[in-house]
Design an enzyme around this catalytic site. Structure first.
Site, mmCIF file in Angstrom:
data_model
loop_
_atom_site.group_PDB
_atom_site.id
_atom_site.type_symbol
_atom_site.label_atom_id
_atom_site.label_comp_id
_atom_site.label_asym_id
_atom_site.label_seq_id
_atom_site.Cartn_x
_atom_site.Cartn_y
_atom_site.Cartn_z
ATOM 1 C CD GLU A 183 -2.693 -1.455 2.320
ATOM 2 O OE1 GLU A 183 -2.866 -0.403 3.169
ATOM 3 O OE2 GLU A 183 -3.346 -2.581 2.493
ATOM 4 C CG ASN A 224 -0.126 -7.074 -1.510
ATOM 5 O OD1 ASN A 224 -0.937 -7.695 -2.260
ATOM 6 N ND2 ASN A 224 -0.775 -6.959 -0.304
ATOM 7 C CG HIS A 260 -9.664 -6.154 1.026
ATOM 8 N ND1 HIS A 260 -9.897 -7.448 1.907
ATOM 9 C CD2 HIS A 260 -7.970 -6.068 1.214
ATOM 10 C CE1 HIS A 260 -8.861 -7.564 2.326
ATOM 11 N NE2 HIS A 260 -7.740 -6.924 2.021
ATOM 12 C CD GLU A 289 -4.218 -8.141 1.612
ATOM 13 O OE1 GLU A 289 -5.110 -7.535 2.342
ATOM 14 O OE2 GLU A 289 -3.052 -7.650 1.687
ATOM 15 C CG ASP A 291 -12.382 -9.376 2.211
ATOM 16 O OD1 ASP A 291 -11.846 -9.524 3.430
ATOM 17 O OD2 ASP A 291 -12.286 -8.515 1.397
HETATM 18 O O1 G3I Z 1 -2.554 -8.043 18.657
HETATM 19 C C1 G3I Z 1 -3.187 -6.831 19.169
HETATM 20 C C2 G3I Z 1 -3.467 -7.701 20.824
HETATM 21 O O2 G3I Z 1 -2.377 -7.777 21.561
HETATM 22 C C3 G3I Z 1 -4.714 -6.386 21.287
HETATM 23 O O3 G3I Z 1 -5.084 -6.750 22.775
HETATM 24 C C4 G3I Z 1 -5.694 -6.327 20.451
HETATM 25 C C5 G3I Z 1 -6.653 -5.346 20.937
HETATM 26 O O4 G3I Z 1 -6.258 -4.064 20.679
HETATM 27 O O5 G3I Z 1 -5.281 -5.836 19.073
HETATM 28 C C6 G3I Z 1 -4.445 -6.544 18.585
HETATM 29 O O6 G3I Z 1 -4.130 -6.259 17.266
HETATM 30 C C7 G3I Z 1 -5.025 -6.328 16.386
HETATM 31 C C8 G3I Z 1 -4.575 -7.080 15.078
HETATM 32 O O7 G3I Z 1 -5.544 -6.882 14.024
HETATM 33 C C9 G3I Z 1 -4.183 -8.477 15.532
HETATM 34 O O8 G3I Z 1 -5.498 -9.180 15.870
HETATM 35 C C10 G3I Z 1 -5.267 -4.924 15.841
HETATM 36 O O9 G3I Z 1 -6.007 -4.069 16.906
HETATM 37 C C11 G3I Z 1 -6.278 -4.927 14.528
HETATM 38 O O10 G3I Z 1 -6.371 -3.359 14.030
HETATM 39 C C12 G3I Z 1 -5.593 -5.674 13.659
HETATM 40 O O11 G3I Z 1 -6.444 -5.751 12.395
HETATM 41 C C13 G3I Z 1 -5.756 -6.191 11.252
HETATM 42 C C14 G3I Z 1 -5.645 -5.020 10.054
HETATM 43 O O12 G3I Z 1 -5.183 -5.454 8.919
HETATM 44 C C15 G3I Z 1 -4.940 -3.895 10.741
HETATM 45 O O13 G3I Z 1 -4.927 -2.869 9.526
HETATM 46 C C16 G3I Z 1 -6.772 -7.028 10.660
HETATM 47 O O14 G3I Z 1 -6.612 -8.322 11.556
HETATM 48 C C17 G3I Z 1 -6.142 -7.773 9.290
HETATM 49 O O15 G3I Z 1 -6.929 -8.671 8.613
HETATM 50 C C18 G3I Z 1 -5.926 -6.518 8.335
HETATM 51 O O16 G3I Z 1 -5.304 -7.090 7.146
HETATM 52 C C19 G3I Z 1 -4.934 -6.096 6.304
HETATM 53 C C20 G3I Z 1 -3.717 -6.573 5.472
HETATM 54 O O17 G3I Z 1 -2.673 -6.672 6.340
HETATM 55 C C21 G3I Z 1 -3.347 -5.378 4.458
HETATM 56 N N1 G3I Z 1 -4.412 -5.206 3.598
HETATM 57 C C22 G3I Z 1 -5.642 -4.731 3.917
HETATM 58 C C23 G3I Z 1 -6.066 -5.872 5.172
HETATM 59 C C24 G3I Z 1 -7.401 -5.334 5.875
HETATM 60 O O18 G3I Z 1 -7.007 -4.037 6.531
#
Ligand code: G3I
Length: 372
Positions: A183, A224, A260, A289, A291
């Site tokens: 990105e 990507n 997406h 990715e 969906d």
């Molecule tokens: O690991 C922490 C945990 O320690 C904490 O307790 C919890 C509550 O705050 O947060 C956890 O981190 C979260 C992480 O996912 C792991 O679960 C983050 O808050 C949360 O923001 C994060 O979301 C991810 C997101 O990227 C972040 O932008 C999504 O799971 C993930 O599916 C998403 O994936 C991205 C790709 O990497 C790049 N392309 C877009 C895609 C969708 O946004």
């Protein structure tokens, strides 16, 4: 394997003609195949079930993958079985990101990611690495250090270089495709205004690819992004960027289109044209990715439009010459990232929250069967 795909190309092309409508309206049924295993049957228990996505994808010469939520993998037996049974490629949804690997400066935690790599090895799966450089999910010590001025540009560049060598070096030989730069262009087709661009200048992109190639010479190195699946200003900007990187002899091998999509936005039916122009630059391509979310509640027209969205991207991949992998960003609505990020939206995946097969799963299966 390519011969199989080329021979079947005519059948898939016919399907493309049937379903490539840009509105996402339900497409005419393409072809029916034997009813798939009833929802909930544990495909893995059936051993080499020829009726899984991975079995059909293998015949089509394609890596079919999913992003993996490590908490679900460790705590949900049905989830774990379906990851093993349906996919021949896995991507770490989060555990290879900088914030997860180095939450404390200088203390590297590869445990969860190593567990995924071991799971993949045990199940004959390949691993996509995600992601070495991104502007999101950076460790707090890094972003706060830059914001306070404690970390200047020279130190930031050294930290980025060290991170790329730490991570790509740790997984050397175990990753078939790395999302090296994620990105880096915004939706207006400009270089995204991140700390990387602000502090290091545009040369940071070439740097991370050169470092990644030194750290793992065998991995295919991808750039990507999302909203680059069709023909638009952002995809055009990537086309020009990649052309320049190739001219500068930067070791970039692949263009990753995240995929997406949203039913409410309709679908760009020009995915194949877009894939083909990047392949003409000498790159391989992947959908990384995929969906297809929708405004809740889900209903039959939306679910069938969703199936069409998945099919449009998969058919483009199968009809292209060098589209090597097709990864969904999670496969069950039970663990999707979408509801937490888009209020009132969801149901984006192939299976519902009870692992029941949705029209999108059937459409992906039928499309793979056509190509095999
Ligand atoms: O690991 C922490 C945990 O320690 C904490 O307790 C919890 C509550 O705050 O947060 C956890 O981190 C979260 C992480 O996912 C792991 O679960 C983050 O808050 C949360 O923001 C994060 O979301 C991810 C997101 O990227 C972040 O932008 C999504 O799971 C993930 O599916 C998403 O994936 C991205 C790709 O990497 C790049 N392309 C877009 C895609 C969708 O946004």
């Amino acid at each position: 394997m390519k011969v199989t795909r080329v021979v079947a190309g005519a059948a898939v092309a016919a399907a493309v003609l049937v379903s490539l409508n840009a509105t996402g309206a339900p497409a005419a049924p393409v072809a029916s195949v034997a009813p798939v295993a009833a929802a909930g049957q544990d495909a893995a228990v059936q051993g080499g079930n020829a009726d899984t996505l991975r079995a059909l994808a293998k015949r089509a010469g394609l890596k079919i993958g999913t992003a993996v939520d490590m908490s679900a993998l460790n705590n949900d037996a049905t989830y774990k079985d379906r990851v093993a049974a349906e996919f021949n490629s896995v991507t770490a949804e989060n555990v290879m990101k900088w914030s997860e690997i180095e939450p404390t400066r200088g203390v590297l935690n590869f445990g969860p990611a190593d567990q995924l790599v071991a799971f993949a090895k045990a199940n004959g799966q390949s691993v996509r690495g995600h992601t070495l450089l991104w502007h999101s999910q950076l460790p707090g010590w890094l972003t706060e250090g830059v914001a306070s001025g404690d970390i200047d540009s020279a130190e930031l560049r050294q930290l980025l270089k060290q991170h790329v060598f730490d991570v790509a070096g740790h997984f050397r030989g175990k990753i078939y495709q790395w999302d090296v730069a994620n990105e880096v262009i915004d939706d207006n087709g400009q270089l995204r205004d991140t700390i990387w661009l602000q502090k290091l200048g545009p040369g940071y992109i070439a740097d991370v690819f050169r470092w990644a190639h030194q750290a793992d010479p065998k991995a295919k190195l991808y750039i990507n992004d999302y909203n680059v699946e069709g023909l638009n200003a952002k995809a055009d900007a990537y086309y020009e960027l990649v052309k320049q990187l190739k001219a500068d002899r930067v070791p970039i091998h692949g263009f990753g289109m995240q995929g997406h999509l949203g039913v409410q936005f309709g679908f760009d039916g020009r995915a194949l044209q877009n894939v083909q122009r990047f392949e003409a630059l000498g790159l391989e391509t992947s959908f990384t990715e995929v969906d297809v979310r929708m405004l809740m509640p889900a209903d039959n027209p939306k679910l069938h439009a969703q199936a069409n969205g998945y099919s449009i991207l998969l058919r483009a991949c199968l009809l292209a010459k060098k589209c090597t992998s097709f990864t969904v960003w999670g496969f069950t609505d039970k663990y999707s990232w979408v509801p937490g990020f888009f209020t009132g939206q969801g149901a984006a995946n192939l299976l519902d929250e009870n692992f029941g097969q949705k029209p999108a799963y059937q459409a992906v299966k039928e499309t793979l069967a056509l190509a095999g």
